[in-house]
Design a protein around this motif. Structure first.
Motif, PDB file in Angstrom:
ATOM      1  N   ARG A   1      -7.284   3.181 -24.390  1.00 50.49           N
ATOM      2  CA  ARG A   1      -6.847   2.751 -23.071  1.00 50.49           C
ATOM      3  C   ARG A   1      -5.433   3.241 -22.789  1.00 50.49           C
ATOM      4  N   SER A   2      -5.164   3.512 -21.520  1.00 47.83           N
ATOM      5  CA  SER A   2      -3.823   3.899 -21.114  1.00 47.83           C
ATOM      6  C   SER A   2      -3.366   3.013 -19.972  1.00 47.83           C
ATOM      7  N   LEU A   3      -2.074   2.749 -19.939  1.00 49.51           N
ATOM      8  CA  LEU A   3      -1.436   2.000 -18.855  1.00 49.51           C
ATOM      9  C   LEU A   3      -0.557   2.980 -18.105  1.00 49.51           C
ATOM     10  N   SER A   4      -0.886   3.251 -16.846  1.00 46.24           N
ATOM     11  CA  SER A   4      -0.180   4.289 -16.105  1.00 46.24           C
ATOM     12  C   SER A   4       0.083   3.859 -14.672  1.00 46.24           C
ATOM     13  N   ALA A   5       0.749   4.721 -13.938  1.00 46.43           N
ATOM     14  CA  ALA A   5       1.067   4.469 -12.528  1.00 46.43           C
ATOM     15  C   ALA A   5       0.112   5.268 -11.645  1.00 46.43           C
ATOM     16  N   MET A   6      -0.374   4.629 -10.608  1.00 46.84           N
ATOM     17  CA  MET A   6      -1.185   5.326  -9.603  1.00 46.84           C
ATOM     18  C   MET A   6      -0.806   4.836  -8.213  1.00 46.84           C
TER      19      MET A   6
ATOM     20  N   LEU B   1     -17.792   6.570 -12.560  1.00 41.82           N
ATOM     21  CA  LEU B   1     -17.134   7.340 -13.620  1.00 41.82           C
ATOM     22  C   LEU B   1     -15.678   6.971 -13.875  1.00 41.82           C
ATOM     23  N   ARG B   2     -14.998   6.373 -12.885  1.00 39.82           N
ATOM     24  CA  ARG B   2     -13.545   6.181 -13.008  1.00 39.82           C
ATOM     25  C   ARG B   2     -13.165   4.772 -12.550  1.00 39.82           C
ATOM     26  N   ARG B   3     -13.359   3.829 -13.456  1.00 37.55           N
ATOM     27  CA  ARG B   3     -13.004   2.442 -13.161  1.00 37.55           C
ATOM     28  C   ARG B   3     -11.731   2.068 -13.917  1.00 37.55           C
ATOM     29  N   GLY B   4     -10.949   1.180 -13.318  1.00 40.08           N
ATOM     30  CA  GLY B   4      -9.713   0.737 -13.948  1.00 40.08           C
ATOM     31  C   GLY B   4      -9.427  -0.714 -13.617  1.00 40.08           C
ATOM     32  N   LEU B   5      -8.334  -1.217 -14.191  1.00 42.52           N
ATOM     33  CA  LEU B   5      -7.890  -2.588 -13.964  1.00 42.52           C
ATOM     34  C   LEU B   5      -6.462  -2.547 -13.435  1.00 42.52           C
ATOM     35  N   VAL B   6      -6.272  -2.932 -12.188  1.00 45.78           N
ATOM     36  CA  VAL B   6      -4.931  -3.034 -11.613  1.00 45.78           C
ATOM     37  C   VAL B   6      -4.366  -4.401 -11.997  1.00 45.78           C
ATOM     38  N   ILE B   7      -3.155  -4.408 -12.537  1.00 46.01           N
ATOM     39  CA  ILE B   7      -2.542  -5.633 -13.041  1.00 46.01           C
ATOM     40  C   ILE B   7      -1.619  -6.231 -11.986  1.00 46.01           C
ATOM     41  N   ALA B   8      -1.714  -7.540 -11.797  1.00 40.70           N
ATOM     42  CA  ALA B   8      -0.839  -8.242 -10.854  1.00 40.70           C
ATOM     43  C   ALA B   8      -0.579  -9.648 -11.369  1.00 40.70           C
ATOM     44  N   SER B   9       0.557 -10.195 -11.012  1.00 40.69           N
ATOM     45  CA  SER B   9       0.819 -11.615 -11.265  1.00 40.69           C
ATOM     46  C   SER B   9       0.206 -12.469 -10.167  1.00 40.69           C
ATOM     47  N   GLY B  10       0.138 -11.918  -8.955  1.00 45.71           N
ATOM     48  CA  GLY B  10      -0.445 -12.627  -7.831  1.00 45.71           C
ATOM     49  C   GLY B  10      -0.609 -11.709  -6.642  1.00 45.71           C
TER      50      GLY B  10
ATOM     51  N   PRO C   1       0.822  -1.211   0.000  1.00 42.55           N
ATOM     52  CA  PRO C   1       0.000   0.000   0.000  1.00 42.55           C
ATOM     53  C   PRO C   1       0.857   1.263   0.000  1.00 42.55           C
ATOM     54  N   THR C   2       0.413   2.261  -0.725  1.00 41.36           N
ATOM     55  CA  THR C   2       1.038   3.561  -1.029  1.00 41.36           C
ATOM     56  C   THR C   2       2.109   3.455  -2.112  1.00 41.36           C
ATOM     57  N   ASP C   3       2.500   2.228  -2.529  1.00 40.67           N
ATOM     58  CA  ASP C   3       3.357   2.094  -3.709  1.00 40.67           C
ATOM     59  C   ASP C   3       2.549   2.436  -4.955  1.00 40.67           C
ATOM     60  N   ASN C   4       3.242   2.752  -6.029  1.00 39.31           N
ATOM     61  CA  ASN C   4       2.573   2.914  -7.313  1.00 39.31           C
ATOM     62  C   ASN C   4       2.311   1.545  -7.936  1.00 39.31           C
ATOM     63  N   VAL C   5       1.140   1.407  -8.532  1.00 45.80           N
ATOM     64  CA  VAL C   5       0.760   0.170  -9.205  1.00 45.80           C
ATOM     65  C   VAL C   5       0.502   0.464 -10.684  1.00 45.80           C
ATOM     66  N   HIS C   6       0.456  -0.599 -11.474  1.00 47.55           N
ATOM     67  CA  HIS C   6       0.118  -0.486 -12.897  1.00 47.55           C
ATOM     68  C   HIS C   6      -1.397  -0.587 -13.041  1.00 47.55           C
ATOM     69  N   ILE C   7      -1.996   0.384 -13.694  1.00 42.22           N
ATOM     70  CA  ILE C   7      -3.449   0.386 -13.844  1.00 42.22           C
ATOM     71  C   ILE C   7      -3.827   0.779 -15.271  1.00 42.22           C
ATOM     72  N   VAL C   8      -4.793   0.060 -15.819  1.00 38.32           N
ATOM     73  CA  VAL C   8      -5.337   0.357 -17.145  1.00 38.32           C
ATOM     74  C   VAL C   8      -6.610   1.167 -16.953  1.00 38.32           C
ATOM     75  N   THR C   9      -6.693   2.300 -17.632  1.00 34.95           N
ATOM     76  CA  THR C   9      -7.881   3.159 -17.556  1.00 34.95           C
ATOM     77  C   THR C   9      -8.244   3.624 -18.960  1.00 34.95           C
ATOM     78  N   ARG C  10      -9.393   4.253 -19.037  1.00 36.97           N
ATOM     79  CA  ARG C  10      -9.849   4.824 -20.303  1.00 36.97           C
ATOM     80  C   ARG C  10     -10.595   6.103 -19.991  1.00 36.97           C
ATOM     81  N   ALA C  11     -10.148   7.199 -20.583  1.00 42.92           N
ATOM     82  CA  ALA C  11     -10.774   8.497 -20.339  1.00 42.92           C
ATOM     83  C   ALA C  11     -11.743   8.827 -21.471  1.00 42.92           C
ATOM     84  N   ASP C  12     -13.009   9.084 -21.108  1.00 44.21           N
ATOM     85  CA  ASP C  12     -14.042   9.430 -22.078  1.00 44.21           C
ATOM     86  C   ASP C  12     -14.070   8.410 -23.212  1.00 44.21           C
TER      87      ASP C  12
END
Length: 227
Positions: free
Chosen positions: A51-56, A94-103, A36-47
């Protein structure tokens, strides 16, 4: 719940798999101890854009916080109440995304109170795509921070022997619906993974430290299990 995870998929493979445009500031991989509080990889789409793959930041910061640690650390959002909680209700709409993980990791306690970690993956070897919601926050100086929370639901089957909550795993066929590319009606996706999707094995206690690192953290101790 989901409180720790790992990711070993290369950046370009993630971008290709999710058909997403990668940002330039993605966290380094592999990382076998994402906290927690680390940056993760997340896929989002604005409007209506691609799709974008970014850090949050993992830990959603509501707009009314005066600073990121101004209240509880919101790393998870319960599926049962996400549409009602003030911190989450706009984001899930309004703001859903997909956080990517191996496990991801969960813990049990032994007879002496020691914490035994377990590592969960997809049984088909594919990466996990967790249902997530995100928020952009700005302080008085307009410094901006994008943060997210992973949606969780009640665990089922033999997984309940490890923990009573589980992250919501979105299947590839439902990625577009969760991201809002196929209209509305994403609420039914906030459910436990289907039987056989998740498997797990016990790992060593080194991962109990948030400073531990390396692939040995996910090495199995004993037999593997499946949902």
């Amino acid at each position: 719940m989901c409180g720790r995870m790992a990711l070993s998929l290369p950046q370009d493979a993630m971008a290709q798999l999710f058909n997403a445009r990668p940002a330039n500031d993605l966290p380094p991989v592999p990382d076998f101890n994402i906290c927690p509080t680390d940056n993760v990889h997340i896929v989002t789409r604005a409007d209506d854009g691609p799709r974008s793959l970014s850090a949050m930041r993992w830990g959603l910061v509501p707009q009314w916080y005066k600073k990121p640690d101004d209240g509880p650390l919101l790393i998870n959002a319960r599926a049962e109440t996400v549409a009602d909680k003030p911190a989450f209700r706009d984001a899930v709409r309004l703001r859903r995304g997909l956080v990517i993980a191996s496990g991801f990791y969960e813990w049990t306690k032994d007879a002496d109170g020691g914490r035994d970690p377990w590592y969960f993956t997809r049984t088909d070897g594919h990466p996990l795509a967790f249902a997530a919601i995100w928020q952009e926050w700005a302080d008085v100086d307009q410094s901006r921070l994008r943060s997210c929370a992973i949606v969780t639901t009640a665990a089922k089957g033999s997984m309940t022997d490890i923990h009573h909550r589980a992250p919501v795993v979105i299947d590839p066929s439902d990625w577009a619906l969760w991201l809002g590319e196929k209209g509305k009606g994403a609420a039914p996706l906030m459910r436990a993974a289907a039987d056989g999707v998740l498997g797990w094995h016990r790992v060593g206690r080194a991962v109990n430290s948030n400073r531990a690192s390396g692939p040995a953290l996910i090495a199995p101790l004993g037999d593997a299990h499946a949902e």
